[in-house]
Design a protein around this motif. Structure first.
Motif, mmCIF file in Angstrom:
data_model
loop_
_atom_site.group_PDB
_atom_site.id
_atom_site.type_symbol
_atom_site.label_atom_id
_atom_site.label_comp_id
_atom_site.label_asym_id
_atom_site.label_seq_id
_atom_site.Cartn_x
_atom_site.Cartn_y
_atom_site.Cartn_z
ATOM 1 N N GLY A 406 7.142 -14.007 -16.924
ATOM 2 C CA GLY A 406 5.700 -14.173 -17.026
ATOM 3 C C GLY A 406 5.318 -15.616 -16.749
ATOM 4 O O GLY A 406 5.710 -16.206 -15.749
ATOM 5 N N LYS A 407 4.590 -16.196 -17.660
ATOM 6 C CA LYS A 407 4.144 -17.583 -17.496
ATOM 7 C C LYS A 407 5.150 -18.570 -18.070
ATOM 8 O O LYS A 407 4.916 -19.780 -18.049
ATOM 9 C CB LYS A 407 2.795 -17.771 -18.178
ATOM 10 N N HIS A 408 6.276 -18.056 -18.579
ATOM 11 C CA HIS A 408 7.262 -18.921 -19.218
ATOM 12 C C HIS A 408 8.440 -19.188 -18.275
ATOM 13 O O HIS A 408 8.839 -18.319 -17.492
ATOM 14 C CB HIS A 408 7.796 -18.281 -20.505
ATOM 15 N N ALA A 409 9.010 -20.376 -18.389
ATOM 16 C CA ALA A 409 10.266 -20.726 -17.727
ATOM 17 C C ALA A 409 11.257 -21.018 -18.856
ATOM 18 O O ALA A 409 11.167 -22.039 -19.529
ATOM 19 C CB ALA A 409 10.096 -21.931 -16.823
ATOM 20 N N LEU A 410 12.179 -20.104 -19.064
ATOM 21 C CA LEU A 410 13.015 -20.128 -20.266
ATOM 22 C C LEU A 410 14.452 -20.505 -19.928
ATOM 23 O O LEU A 410 15.062 -19.924 -19.015
ATOM 24 C CB LEU A 410 12.982 -18.757 -20.946
ATOM 25 N N GLN A 411 14.984 -21.439 -20.694
ATOM 26 C CA GLN A 411 16.353 -21.898 -20.484
ATOM 27 C C GLN A 411 17.292 -21.170 -21.439
ATOM 28 O O GLN A 411 17.089 -21.162 -22.644
ATOM 29 C CB GLN A 411 16.453 -23.405 -20.740
ATOM 30 N N VAL A 412 18.311 -20.535 -20.874
ATOM 31 C CA VAL A 412 19.307 -19.855 -21.706
ATOM 32 C C VAL A 412 20.665 -20.519 -21.476
ATOM 33 O O VAL A 412 20.850 -21.289 -20.534
ATOM 34 C CB VAL A 412 19.392 -18.351 -21.365
ATOM 35 N N GLY A 413 21.606 -20.190 -22.338
ATOM 36 C CA GLY A 413 22.983 -20.648 -22.160
ATOM 37 C C GLY A 413 23.882 -19.462 -21.868
ATOM 38 O O GLY A 413 23.507 -18.308 -22.120
ATOM 39 N N THR A 414 25.042 -19.706 -21.326
ATOM 40 C CA THR A 414 26.001 -18.624 -21.060
ATOM 41 C C THR A 414 27.401 -19.074 -21.435
ATOM 42 O O THR A 414 27.744 -20.253 -21.309
ATOM 43 C CB THR A 414 26.005 -18.216 -19.577
ATOM 44 N N GLN A 415 28.174 -18.108 -21.897
ATOM 45 C CA GLN A 415 29.606 -18.345 -22.117
ATOM 46 C C GLN A 415 30.335 -17.093 -21.657
ATOM 47 O O GLN A 415 29.878 -15.974 -21.900
ATOM 48 C CB GLN A 415 29.875 -18.646 -23.590
ATOM 49 N N VAL A 416 31.427 -17.274 -20.975
ATOM 50 C CA VAL A 416 32.118 -16.171 -20.313
ATOM 51 C C VAL A 416 33.572 -16.123 -20.765
ATOM 52 O O VAL A 416 34.269 -17.151 -20.752
ATOM 53 C CB VAL A 416 32.062 -16.310 -18.773
ATOM 54 N N GLY A 417 34.009 -14.936 -21.140
ATOM 55 C CA GLY A 417 35.426 -14.704 -21.429
ATOM 56 C C GLY A 417 36.000 -13.763 -20.393
ATOM 57 O O GLY A 417 35.333 -12.804 -19.975
ATOM 58 N N ILE A 418 37.236 -14.023 -19.973
ATOM 59 C CA ILE A 418 37.850 -13.251 -18.890
ATOM 60 C C ILE A 418 39.197 -12.698 -19.346
ATOM 61 O O ILE A 418 40.019 -13.427 -19.901
ATOM 62 C CB ILE A 418 38.062 -14.118 -17.634
ATOM 63 N N ALA A 419 39.408 -11.404 -19.110
ATOM 64 C CA ALA A 419 40.724 -10.783 -19.319
ATOM 65 C C ALA A 419 41.105 -10.068 -18.028
ATOM 66 O O ALA A 419 40.252 -9.453 -17.375
ATOM 67 C CB ALA A 419 40.684 -9.812 -20.487
ATOM 68 N N VAL A 420 42.357 -10.157 -17.666
ATOM 69 C CA VAL A 420 42.834 -9.628 -16.384
ATOM 70 C C VAL A 420 43.839 -8.505 -16.640
ATOM 71 O O VAL A 420 44.700 -8.614 -17.516
ATOM 72 C CB VAL A 420 43.493 -10.754 -15.549
ATOM 73 N N TRP A 421 43.694 -7.421 -15.875
ATOM 74 C CA TRP A 421 44.722 -6.378 -15.948
ATOM 75 C C TRP A 421 45.570 -6.436 -14.683
ATOM 76 O O TRP A 421 45.092 -6.859 -13.633
ATOM 77 C CB TRP A 421 44.092 -5.005 -16.164
ATOM 78 N N PRO A 422 46.855 -6.101 -14.781
ATOM 79 C CA PRO A 422 47.534 -5.508 -15.938
ATOM 80 C C PRO A 422 48.160 -6.525 -16.909
ATOM 81 O O PRO A 422 48.707 -6.131 -17.927
ATOM 82 C CB PRO A 422 48.612 -4.681 -15.275
ATOM 83 N N GLU A 423 48.095 -7.816 -16.622
ATOM 84 C CA GLU A 423 48.876 -8.749 -17.437
ATOM 85 C C GLU A 423 48.333 -8.932 -18.852
ATOM 86 O O GLU A 423 49.104 -9.115 -19.799
ATOM 87 C CB GLU A 423 48.964 -10.113 -16.738
ATOM 88 N N ASP A 424 47.007 -8.879 -19.043
ATOM 89 C CA ASP A 424 46.450 -9.088 -20.383
ATOM 90 C C ASP A 424 46.371 -7.807 -21.199
ATOM 91 O O ASP A 424 46.415 -7.854 -22.440
ATOM 92 C CB ASP A 424 45.053 -9.706 -20.295
ATOM 93 N N ALA A 425 46.191 -6.676 -20.551
ATOM 94 C CA ALA A 425 46.063 -5.402 -21.275
ATOM 95 C C ALA A 425 46.291 -4.253 -20.318
ATOM 96 O O ALA A 425 46.094 -4.387 -19.108
ATOM 97 C CB ALA A 425 44.682 -5.288 -21.922
ATOM 98 N N GLN A 426 46.704 -3.102 -20.894
ATOM 99 C CA GLN A 426 46.982 -1.923 -20.088
ATOM 100 C C GLN A 426 45.949 -0.821 -20.279
ATOM 101 O O GLN A 426 45.979 0.185 -19.582
ATOM 102 C CB GLN A 426 48.374 -1.357 -20.453
ATOM 103 N N GLU A 427 45.039 -0.993 -21.231
ATOM 104 C CA GLU A 427 44.025 0.037 -21.468
ATOM 105 C C GLU A 427 42.671 -0.622 -21.737
ATOM 106 O O GLU A 427 42.605 -1.783 -22.142
ATOM 107 C CB GLU A 427 44.439 0.982 -22.596
#
Length: 726
Positions: A406-427
């Motif tokens: 709308g009329k607002h310009a809003l600043q947010v933050g982000t944080q990301v976690g990454i897991a990879v298959w198959p080495e980190d998990a199998q299911e």
């Protein structure tokens, strides 16, 4: 013996039958017959067992005693039901009832007026069911008392002739919403109804003479065709859902019943198909399914659908020996924005964030919303682990600039976690847990905004799961106990209360700190069971102290935000009543995070608790939201200064200023002030000088078992309030 005497004897016999057993009733029946003949001979009337008839047969009629046994039966009744008078007399009228008759007691039919009429089903001797109209009249004896009932019966013939029935059935078929299609033995259409035309688009002229193949969609296999063929050859009717084709080529789902019709010779002469267009129902089912599997706000897959899609992607990746990755993206600052600008703006921000994330992904990537500001992105195919980091960086960059809402310009933050298959998990479940743990670690402020799952995190997850499992066992095995830390008055030095603190005595590892298992309980929902156990155990202990004749001060019980729901007042009331504890003996401690959770609903629950006589304390004040605008709305009687602000007293200027501000504010709001974590006499003296009411900390006592607290109270243990030695 005159006629009056005979009549009275008859009445007495009838009355006796209604009051005695079946054997006596039979004997009295014979006597009644003999006396009836005498009375008839004297008065020129027909004998009992018969109902007076005109020269021509009258309507069917019978008489009953008050117990429902037949005492009179005329020729019309014999003709209607097929029983002779000899067969009917003395039997109970229930022999004429159908199996499903629910009319109740015979005597209830006539009511207070002495007359009643009804249309009922009755059964003839042959077993045939007929519909009759009853006209029931109460019969009284010479003294005016009820003696039986006279029942006139008239058969109700079928209201419709065969021709009328055929016409009516044809009209019903024509007017029904179900499509009707009839074919002959050569599978040529010989009849359709109006609904057939409305549903398929084919007129009667276009359908007659054709085969049902004009509706065939081509989407069903040979197995379905074989089922239809079997029905047309005489198998049982088939019911199910299929796909048909309209005249305009549009496919539509239909619920259909297919069957065959045999002629009088037993030969199959026709077949029929009854079908209903279920497009609307299917659309509704699809909408419901979408509601179940998709997030209502953003339209993205929810966690349930994500797990399904992720499982399929991981299975395919295993076959192709391809790695993949799962990213959990936490969009931060949403809560503060919603509190300031309203939830509509917060929701619009989430929708725009989802759009921006989707714009940075490939078509085959899966974007889902897990809840709140948390999203998950599955990357089914990546060449190397590092490629997941490149995608994560694109996602972070997408939300780095202010987001226009709308009329607002809003600043947010982000944080990301990454897991990879198959080495980190199998299911899928383990992969999501890994990415979630990494995202949480990325937001601690000590790590970058983007973090890969590691074996160290994996061990932490395993420890988390182990604690959860053992904590469930602890609840069942009685390994939990309560310690009590005294609260001391800074005016008298006497113990004026205690805080009940949960402890876990593990059979192998000994006493486990609440800082280890409480966060696990909060995350898994076990906190509800733990919280209920604490309430019950604290009330049990208060009752034991009372039964021992000890006057104990109020005991404070900590509540999790999860416990603070509409059912809390009733749970508290039940626990207090179960253990006979007065509400004034219990204080409930809540945290600041609760105050920003829907103020209206929270205030309503608080008011219920206070109305019951329970006191409310705000724990760890100053570490969370600390909004005076919120605080003044809530019926809180006690503020607790967090130990974080007590530690630096009286030497740290900031801590001194904060403590002074809290005490001043609480005094203005007429709230009691308790300082936590007081360990030195200097701290005590400073707080006392500020006007703090109570202290709680190692200076006086650490948390102790119930028995030790009881002894401390019995000994009258007090805090020395003299100033420290110089």
């Amino acid at each position: 013996m005159d006629d009056t005497v005979i009549a009275r004897c008859l009445a007495l016999c009838r009355t006796a039958r209604s009051l005695r057993g079946a054997a006596l009733a039979s004997t009295l029946g014979e006597l009644e017959g003999e006396l009836g003949e005498l009375a008839g001979a004297a008065a020129g009337q027909p004998a009992p067992g018969e109902v007076a008839e005109a020269a021509e047969p009258a309507e069917a009629a019978l008489e009953l005693d008050l117990a429902g046994y037949i005492t009179a039966w005329n020729a019309g009744a014999a003709g209607m039901f097929g029983y002779t008078a000899g067969e009917a007399l003395g039997r109970h009228v229930l022999c004429l009832y159908t199996d499903d008759d629910e009319e109740g007691s015979i005597t209830e039919l006539v009511g207070e007026t002495g007359r009643a009429s009804a249309e009922v089903l009755r059964r003839r001797k042959s077993g045939e069911t007929i519909r009759v109209r009853l006209a029931i009249t109460l019969v009284k004896d010479g003294m005016g008392d009820p003696a039986g009932m006279h029942v006139a019966l008239a058969r109700i013939e079928d209201r419709l002739s065969a021709a009328d029935k055929a016409s009516l059935h044809a009209r019903i078929i024509e007017d029904t919403d179900q499509g009707v299609l009839v074919t002959d033995a050569d599978e040529r259409i010989v009849s359709v109804n109006g609904a057939f035309t409305r549903i398929t688009g084919y007129t009667m002229a276009e359908a007659i003479g054709n085969t049902p193949d004009l509706l065939r969609s081509g989407v069903h296999d040979k197995g379905f065709a074989a089922q239809v063929r079997a029905v047309l050859r005489g198998a049982a009717p088939w019911r199910g859902e299929i796909v048909g084709r309209r005249k305009n080529g549009e496919l539509f789902p239909q619920a259909v019943a297919i069957g065959a019709v045999r002629n009088e010779a037993g030969t199959i002469s026709h077949s029929y198909s009854l079908f209903t267009d279920i497009s609307v129902r299917k659309d509704a089912e699809a909408r419901v399914q979408r509601m179940v599997s998709h997030d209502a706000l953003t339209g993205l897959p929810n966690q349930g659908l994500l797990m399904q899609l992720l499982g399929q992607a991981m299975t395919e990746a295993r076959r192709n020996h391809e790695p993949g990755a799962l990213l959990v993206v936490e969009v931060t600052r949403l809560g503060g924005i919603a509190d300031t600008l309203g939830h509509d703006v917060g929701n619009a921000l989430l929708v725009e964030a989802a759009r921006l994330l989707r714009s940075r992904l490939r078509e085959g990537d899966i974007l889902a919303r897990l809840g709140g500001g948390k999203f998950a992105i599955a990357l089914p195919r990546i060449d190397r682990r590092e490629h997941a980091a490149l995608v994560a960086r694109k996602l972070v960059d997408a939300l780095a600039a202010p987001v226009a809402v709308g009329k607002h310009a809003l600043q947010v933050g982000t944080q990301v976690g990454i897991a990879v298959w198959p080495e980190d998990a199998q299911e899928p479940g383990a992969l999501l847990r890994g990415a979630d743990v990494a995202a949480a670690r990325a937001g601690t402020g000590m790590e970058p905004a983007l973090l890969f799952f590691s074996e160290e995190m994996n061990q932490r997850v395993k420890e988390h799961l182990r604690i959860e499992s053992e904590l469930r066992e602890a609840l069942a095995n009685g390994e939990l106990l309560l310690y009590y830390q005294p609260k001391v008055s800074l005016r008298t030095g006497r113990i004026v209360g205690a805080e009940a603190l949960l402890r876990w005595r593990h059979p192998v590892r000994g006493l486990i700190s609440p800082g280890v298992f409480i966060p696990v309980a909060e995350e898994t929902g076990l906190i509800m069971e733990l919280g209920n156990w604490v309430i019950e155990e604290a009330c049990r202990q208060i009752r034991r102290w009372r039964e021992a004749g000890l006057a104990m001060p109020p005991v404070a019980i900590n509540l999790s935000a999860r416990q603070f729901d509409r059912g809390l007042p009733q749970r508290m009331a039940d626990a207090l009543e179960r253990h006979g504890v007065h509400p004034g003996q219990v204080m409930l401690e809540i945290t600041e995070s609760l105050l920003v959770r829907g103020a209206d609903s929270v205030i309503a629950i608080m008011n219920e608790l206070v109305a019951m006589g329970l006191a409310l304390a705000l724990d760890d004040f100053g570490t969370g939201y600390s909004s005076l605008a919120y605080l003044k709305k809530f019926p809180i009687s006690t503020l607790k200064i967090d130990r974080a602000f007590v530690t630096g007293l009286p030497h740290e200027e900031d801590d001194c200023a904060i403590a002074r501000a809290i005490v001043t504010m609480a005094q203005q709001m007429r709230q009691e002030i308790v300082a936590e974590g007081v360990e030195t006499r200097e701290q005590m003296a400073f707080l006392r000088e500020l006007g703090c009411d109570q202290l709680q900390g190692y200076l006086f006592s650490q948390p102790i078992p119930a028995a030790d607290f009881e002894r401390m109270m019995g000994d009258g243990h007090r805090l020395a309030l003299a100033p420290p030695d110089r």
